[in-house]
Design a protein around this motif. Sequence first.
Motif, PDB file in Angstrom:
ATOM      1  N   TYR A 129       0.828  -1.203   0.000  1.00  7.04           N
ATOM      2  CA  TYR A 129       0.000   0.000   0.000  1.00  7.04           C
ATOM      3  C   TYR A 129       0.866   1.257   0.000  1.00  7.04           C
ATOM      4  N   ALA A 130       1.966   1.227   0.740  1.00  3.94           N
ATOM      5  CA  ALA A 130       2.855   2.401   0.766  1.00  3.94           C
ATOM      6  C   ALA A 130       3.425   2.678  -0.620  1.00  3.94           C
ATOM      7  N   ALA A 131       3.872   1.631  -1.303  1.00  7.77           N
ATOM      8  CA  ALA A 131       4.439   1.803  -2.642  1.00  7.77           C
ATOM      9  C   ALA A 131       3.363   2.219  -3.646  1.00  7.77           C
ATOM     10  N   LEU A 132       2.175   1.652  -3.529  1.00 12.53           N
ATOM     11  CA  LEU A 132       1.086   2.027  -4.431  1.00 12.53           C
ATOM     12  C   LEU A 132       0.688   3.484  -4.220  1.00 12.53           C
ATOM     13  N   TYR A 133       0.588   3.898  -2.972  1.00  9.37           N
ATOM     14  CA  TYR A 133       0.240   5.291  -2.693  1.00  9.37           C
ATOM     15  C   TYR A 133       1.309   6.242  -3.226  1.00  9.37           C
ATOM     16  N   GLN A 134       2.572   5.864  -3.070  1.00  8.96           N
ATOM     17  CA  GLN A 134       3.655   6.701  -3.609  1.00  8.96           C
ATOM     18  C   GLN A 134       3.565   6.778  -5.129  1.00  8.96           C
ATOM     19  N   GLN A 135       3.214   5.672  -5.765  1.00  5.00           N
ATOM     20  CA  GLN A 135       3.028   5.653  -7.225  1.00  5.00           C
ATOM     21  C   GLN A 135       1.919   6.621  -7.635  1.00  5.00           C
ATOM     22  N   LEU A 136       0.802   6.598  -6.906  1.00  5.73           N
ATOM     23  CA  LEU A 136      -0.302   7.514  -7.189  1.00  5.73           C
ATOM     24  C   LEU A 136       0.155   8.965  -7.079  1.00  5.73           C
ATOM     25  N   ARG A 137       0.911   9.262  -6.028  1.00  9.83           N
ATOM     26  CA  ARG A 137       1.406  10.632  -5.824  1.00  9.83           C
ATOM     27  C   ARG A 137       2.390  11.033  -6.923  1.00  9.83           C
ATOM     28  N   ASP A 138       3.315  10.133  -7.268  1.00 10.59           N
ATOM     29  CA  ASP A 138       4.317  10.436  -8.298  1.00 10.59           C
ATOM     30  C   ASP A 138       3.662  10.687  -9.659  1.00 10.59           C
ATOM     31  N   VAL A 139       2.737   9.827 -10.028  1.00  3.66           N
ATOM     32  CA  VAL A 139       2.052   9.992 -11.321  1.00  3.66           C
ATOM     33  C   VAL A 139       1.230  11.276 -11.310  1.00  3.66           C
ATOM     34  N   ARG A 178      -9.236  14.092 -19.595  1.00  5.99           N
ATOM     35  CA  ARG A 178      -9.466  12.705 -19.987  1.00  5.99           C
ATOM     36  C   ARG A 178      -8.176  12.109 -20.518  1.00  5.99           C
ATOM     37  N   VAL A 179      -7.807  10.971 -19.949  1.00  8.46           N
ATOM     38  CA  VAL A 179      -6.597  10.282 -20.375  1.00  8.46           C
ATOM     39  C   VAL A 179      -6.976   8.867 -20.799  1.00  8.46           C
ATOM     40  N   ALA A 180      -6.670   8.510 -22.029  1.00 13.26           N
ATOM     41  CA  ALA A 180      -6.906   7.158 -22.521  1.00 13.26           C
ATOM     42  C   ALA A 180      -5.726   6.280 -22.110  1.00 13.26           C
ATOM     43  N   ASP A 187      -4.034  -6.351 -20.363  1.00 17.37           N
ATOM     44  CA  ASP A 187      -4.561  -6.658 -19.034  1.00 17.37           C
ATOM     45  C   ASP A 187      -3.504  -7.376 -18.208  1.00 17.37           C
ATOM     46  N   ARG A 188      -2.801  -6.610 -17.418  1.00 22.36           N
ATOM     47  CA  ARG A 188      -1.759  -7.151 -16.548  1.00 22.36           C
ATOM     48  C   ARG A 188      -1.670  -6.286 -15.315  1.00 22.36           C
ATOM     49  N   ALA A 189      -0.806  -6.676 -14.393  1.00 21.08           N
ATOM     50  CA  ALA A 189      -0.642  -5.902 -13.160  1.00 21.08           C
ATOM     51  C   ALA A 189      -0.199  -4.480 -13.462  1.00 21.08           C
ATOM     52  N   VAL A 190       0.674  -4.313 -14.463  1.00 25.09           N
ATOM     53  CA  VAL A 190       1.139  -2.968 -14.797  1.00 25.09           C
ATOM     54  C   VAL A 190      -0.027  -2.109 -15.272  1.00 25.09           C
ATOM     55  N   ALA A 191      -0.974  -2.702 -15.975  1.00 26.19           N
ATOM     56  CA  ALA A 191      -2.154  -1.951 -16.426  1.00 26.19           C
ATOM     57  C   ALA A 191      -3.019  -1.568 -15.234  1.00 26.19           C
ATOM     58  N   CYS A 192      -3.126  -2.446 -14.267  1.00 27.84           N
ATOM     59  CA  CYS A 192      -3.904  -2.164 -13.061  1.00 27.84           C
ATOM     60  C   CYS A 192      -3.290  -0.982 -12.303  1.00 27.84           C
ATOM     61  N   VAL A 193      -2.001  -1.014 -12.094  1.00 27.61           N
ATOM     62  CA  VAL A 193      -1.323   0.066 -11.377  1.00 27.61           C
ATOM     63  C   VAL A 193      -1.398   1.362 -12.180  1.00 27.61           C
ATOM     64  N   ALA A 194      -1.221   1.270 -13.486  1.00 27.86           N
ATOM     65  CA  ALA A 194      -1.322   2.467 -14.333  1.00 27.86           C
ATOM     66  C   ALA A 194      -2.729   3.049 -14.264  1.00 27.86           C
ATOM     67  N   TYR A 195      -3.734   2.188 -14.325  1.00 29.33           N
ATOM     68  CA  TYR A 195      -5.116   2.676 -14.252  1.00 29.33           C
ATOM     69  C   TYR A 195      -5.376   3.376 -12.921  1.00 29.33           C
ATOM     70  N   LEU A 196      -5.010   2.735 -11.812  1.00 32.51           N
ATOM     71  CA  LEU A 196      -5.224   3.349 -10.504  1.00 32.51           C
ATOM     72  C   LEU A 196      -4.476   4.676 -10.386  1.00 32.51           C
ATOM     73  N   ASP A 237      -7.564  14.097 -23.684  1.00 28.50           N
ATOM     74  CA  ASP A 237      -6.516  15.114 -23.632  1.00 28.50           C
ATOM     75  C   ASP A 237      -5.121  14.504 -23.752  1.00 28.50           C
ATOM     76  N   ALA A 238      -5.004  13.209 -23.402  1.00 28.34           N
ATOM     77  CA  ALA A 238      -3.710  12.532 -23.483  1.00 28.34           C
ATOM     78  C   ALA A 238      -3.956  11.035 -23.637  1.00 28.34           C
ATOM     79  N   VAL A 239      -2.941  10.335 -24.134  1.00 31.03           N
ATOM     80  CA  VAL A 239      -3.022   8.883 -24.322  1.00 31.03           C
ATOM     81  C   VAL A 239      -1.764   8.278 -23.725  1.00 31.03           C
ATOM     82  N   LEU A 240      -1.954   7.246 -22.899  1.00 36.58           N
ATOM     83  CA  LEU A 240      -0.835   6.490 -22.339  1.00 36.58           C
ATOM     84  C   LEU A 240      -0.864   5.105 -22.947  1.00 36.58           C
TER      85      LEU A 240
END
Length: 127
Positions: A53-63, A77-79, A84-93, A123-126
């Motif tokens: 959770y600490a690393a995920l929260y830091q990821q949210l803040r950094d992004v 709006r960001v597309a 479908d993988r863990a990286v997509a889940c973290v990127a989405y969150l 407005d952007a695409v990732l």
Amino acid sequence: MMLDHKASRPDKLRPGVASTVKARTFADAIEAQAAFRPQHVAIRAPEREALTYAALYQQLRDVGSYLNHHSIGRGDRVALILPDRAVACVAYLSLAASTTTVPISPDLTRPEYDDLIRSLKVDAVLV
């Protein structure tokens, strides 16, 4: 969703002191878990190291900081086009904590992407 924590900001939380506070957003819930249970696993996937959770929260803040630095934030709006993988889940969150995020299948054709992105007025695409 009810969470056990003292406040919505980790610097105001005291370990072992709990009260019931309603999280307004999923980012608030992750923030509370990062403060209350920082080393507990938030996301586990076979192809990746477990994310706390600490690393995920830091990821949210950094992004969020990165996007804000590039004038992208709430209401934009960001597309997101990732498999479908863990990286997509973290990127989405991470994106959804700061923007209106539109997940798009990576299996579309180029004309389908163009039409969809145009119609959604992103407005952007990732990728």
